[in-house]
Scaffold this active site. Structure first.
Site, PDB file in Angstrom:
ATOM      1  N   HIS A 145       0.763  -1.262   0.000  1.00 50.08           N
ATOM      2  CA  HIS A 145       0.000   0.000   0.000  1.00 50.08           C
ATOM      3  C   HIS A 145       0.790   1.306   0.000  1.00 50.08           C
ATOM      4  CE1 HIS A 145      -0.279  -0.338   4.728  1.00 50.08           C
ATOM      5  NE2 HIS A 145       0.959  -0.459   4.280  1.00 50.08           N
ATOM      6  N   HIS A 146       2.137   1.258   0.194  1.00 48.45           N
ATOM      7  CA  HIS A 146       2.891   2.526   0.264  1.00 48.45           C
ATOM      8  C   HIS A 146       3.407   3.022  -1.086  1.00 48.45           C
ATOM      9  CE1 HIS A 146       2.787   2.363   4.586  1.00 48.45           C
ATOM     10  NE2 HIS A 146       3.553   1.287   4.667  1.00 48.45           N
ATOM     11  N   ALA A 147       3.479   2.145  -2.103  1.00 47.33           N
ATOM     12  CA  ALA A 147       4.111   2.552  -3.363  1.00 47.33           C
ATOM     13  C   ALA A 147       3.348   3.707  -4.011  1.00 47.33           C
ATOM     14  CB  ALA A 147       4.190   1.357  -4.318  1.00 47.33           C
ATOM     15  N   HIS A 184      -0.136   3.321   8.012  1.00 48.66           N
ATOM     16  CA  HIS A 184      -1.122   4.085   7.240  1.00 48.66           C
ATOM     17  C   HIS A 184      -1.058   3.710   5.757  1.00 48.66           C
ATOM     18  CE1 HIS A 184      -2.290   8.151   5.285  1.00 48.66           C
ATOM     19  NE2 HIS A 184      -3.391   7.465   5.526  1.00 48.66           N
ATOM     20  N   ASP A 186      -1.010   5.054   2.924  1.00 46.04           N
ATOM     21  CA  ASP A 186      -0.859   6.362   2.279  1.00 46.04           C
ATOM     22  C   ASP A 186      -0.894   6.334   0.745  1.00 46.04           C
ATOM     23  OD1 ASP A 186       1.584   5.049   2.206  1.00 46.04           O
ATOM     24  OD2 ASP A 186       2.794   6.776   2.792  1.00 46.04           O
TER      25      ASP A 186
END
Ligand code: ZLM
Ligand code: CA
Ligand code: ZN
Length: 393
Positions: A145-147, A184, A186
């Site tokens: 989920h951060h990429a 998170h 993000d």
């Protein structure tokens, strides 16, 4: 085997590329793709394979990755020399620009293949939901989920979730994204900041400057410009160390129940990062397999098609426990599977540290002091309820 039969009604599918599990971020790097092998071994040993459609997924193509990621980023990801090879003297700035090659996002051997396999599994899961072949599609190799569009971040290089949601948006009007990783979500939040067709909800440990990535405060709900349809469509649930099963499940049901009533999603995308479990090497919460699984069970009870992704999770035996248990929840056989891990399970010895008999649900972890007051959790719910007044279809 056990008495696990294909349930009538809802079709569950399992999407994986076993080649992905063979990649290594480095000896002591917390991210261990091998945890997927351990998960699959539990799922198979319990006989759950017979109750699902099982797909060995192909790698995602460059064009598929390009539906979210920038070409110059993908080109560099595909050609960057691994860390132990001579550096490209022409491109010293590119590794900095794309955040590649640091300790969080190392350039390991086969990196581009690893990324295309993760994205390939998530895209395959989304397609099976789109064409109605599955009601719940599971891709434990996804959830990164951060990429960002042009940047690696926090062990994530390709945002398979964003790619899968873009696929879902081709066939469904509204997607509800839910993220129970301790960090998170993000990258997913940012990707859909300007649309009201995707609502994102992340539950996470929040302590800027101390805990990664430092974003996701209660008031961060999407840019509130007058012309942004995506305003109010990001929900953040910032939490402190040590939250328990009871508190978390209560918050989750309250927030997701109300979000579902207001937003009326046509499909759910659920990121199940297992670093929110007690005893996680990077995590801070006190969740047990039951509390983590209760979130999956609640989403299932909404009777909406669902894609389930993996994510973080840095104590491999606990990751495997949670994801095997959640596979059982998806199938609906969680009350039928024995507590003690089957004698014939490969890697069974990995689960023996914690208890005399290796068990599926019992995990060990230093209990962390609970820093979440009931008052604070009530304030969070109040804020979310206020926010949801701006959301409706
Ligand atoms: N240092 N090795 C979650 C992503 C979390 C950034 C502070 C690196 C680590 C961590 C890497 C072997 C998801 C930060 C940390 C030390 C700058 C983070 C390599 C230990 C090691 O032993 C380690 C040499 C490494 C990285 C710990 N990194 C812990 N926390 C976070 C990223 C990803 O779960 O949400 C989804 C998959 N990074 O805090 C630093 C600021 C790098
Ligand atoms: Ca989260
Ligand atoms: Zn995480």
């Amino acid at each position: 085997e056990y008495d696990i039969v294909r349930p009538k009604g809802r079709t569950v599918s399992f999407h994986a590329n076993p080649e992905m599990e063979k990649h290594h971020f480095g000896q002591t790097h917390p991210m261990k793709p091998w945890r997927l092998t351990l998960t699959k071994s539990l799922v198979t040993s319990y006989g759950m394979t017979f109750a699902m459609d099982n797909y060995t997924t192909r790698t995602a193509t460059y064009e598929e990755l390009n539906s979210f990621h920038a070409s110059d980023y993908l080109d560099y990801l595909a050609t960057a020399p691994p860390e132990d090879q001579p550096r490209d003297v022409d491109n010293p700035d590119k590794e900095v620009k794309f955040n590649l090659g640091g300790s969080d996002c190392p350039l390991f051997h086969g990196l581009y293949d690893y990324c295309s396999m993760s994205a390939g599994s998530s895209l395959d899961a989304a397609r099976k939901i789109c064409n109605g072949q599955s009601d719940i599609a599971i891709a434990w190799g996804g959830g990164l989920h951060h990429a960002k569009r042009s940047e690696a971040s926090g062990f994530c290089y390709i945002n398979d979730i964003v790619l899968a949601i873009l696929q879902l948006l081709r066939c469904y009007p509204r997607v509800l994204y839910i993220d129970i990783d301790v960090h998170h979500g993000d990258g997913v939040e940012e990707a859909f900041f300007s649309t009201d067709r995707v609502m994102t909800v992340s539950f996470h440990k929040y302590q800027p400057e101390v805990f990664f990535p430092g974003t996701g405060g209660l008031d961060d709900n999407g840019p509130k410009s007058e012309h942004n349809p995506g305003a109010h469509h990001a929900i953040n649930v910032p939490l402190n160390d040590g939250i328990t099963d009871e508190q978390y499940a209560w918050l989750f049901k309250s927030i997701i129940g109300k979000t579902n009533d207001s937003f009326r999603p046509s499909v759910i995308a659920l990121q199940c990062g297992a670093d929110s479990l007690a005893g996680d090497r990077l995590g801070r919460f006190n969740l047990q397999v039951q509390g983590h699984g209760a979130c999956v069970d609640f989403c299932k009870s909404l009777n909406i098609p669902m894609v389930i992704f993996g994510g973080g999770g840095y104590t491999p035996r606990n990751v495997a426990r949670a994801w095997a248990y959640e596979t059982a929840i998806a199938i609906g056989c969680q009350s039928k599977i024995p507590e003690v891990i089957p004698a014939h399970a490969p890697w069974r010895e990995h689960f023996i540290h914690d208890t005399i008999f290796p068990t599926l649900e019992q995990i060990l972890g230093e209990p962390r002091a609970n820093r979440n007051t009931q008052k604070r959790l009530q304030d969070i719910i109040m804020h979310v309820n206020e926010q949801l007044r701006f959301v409706g279809h």
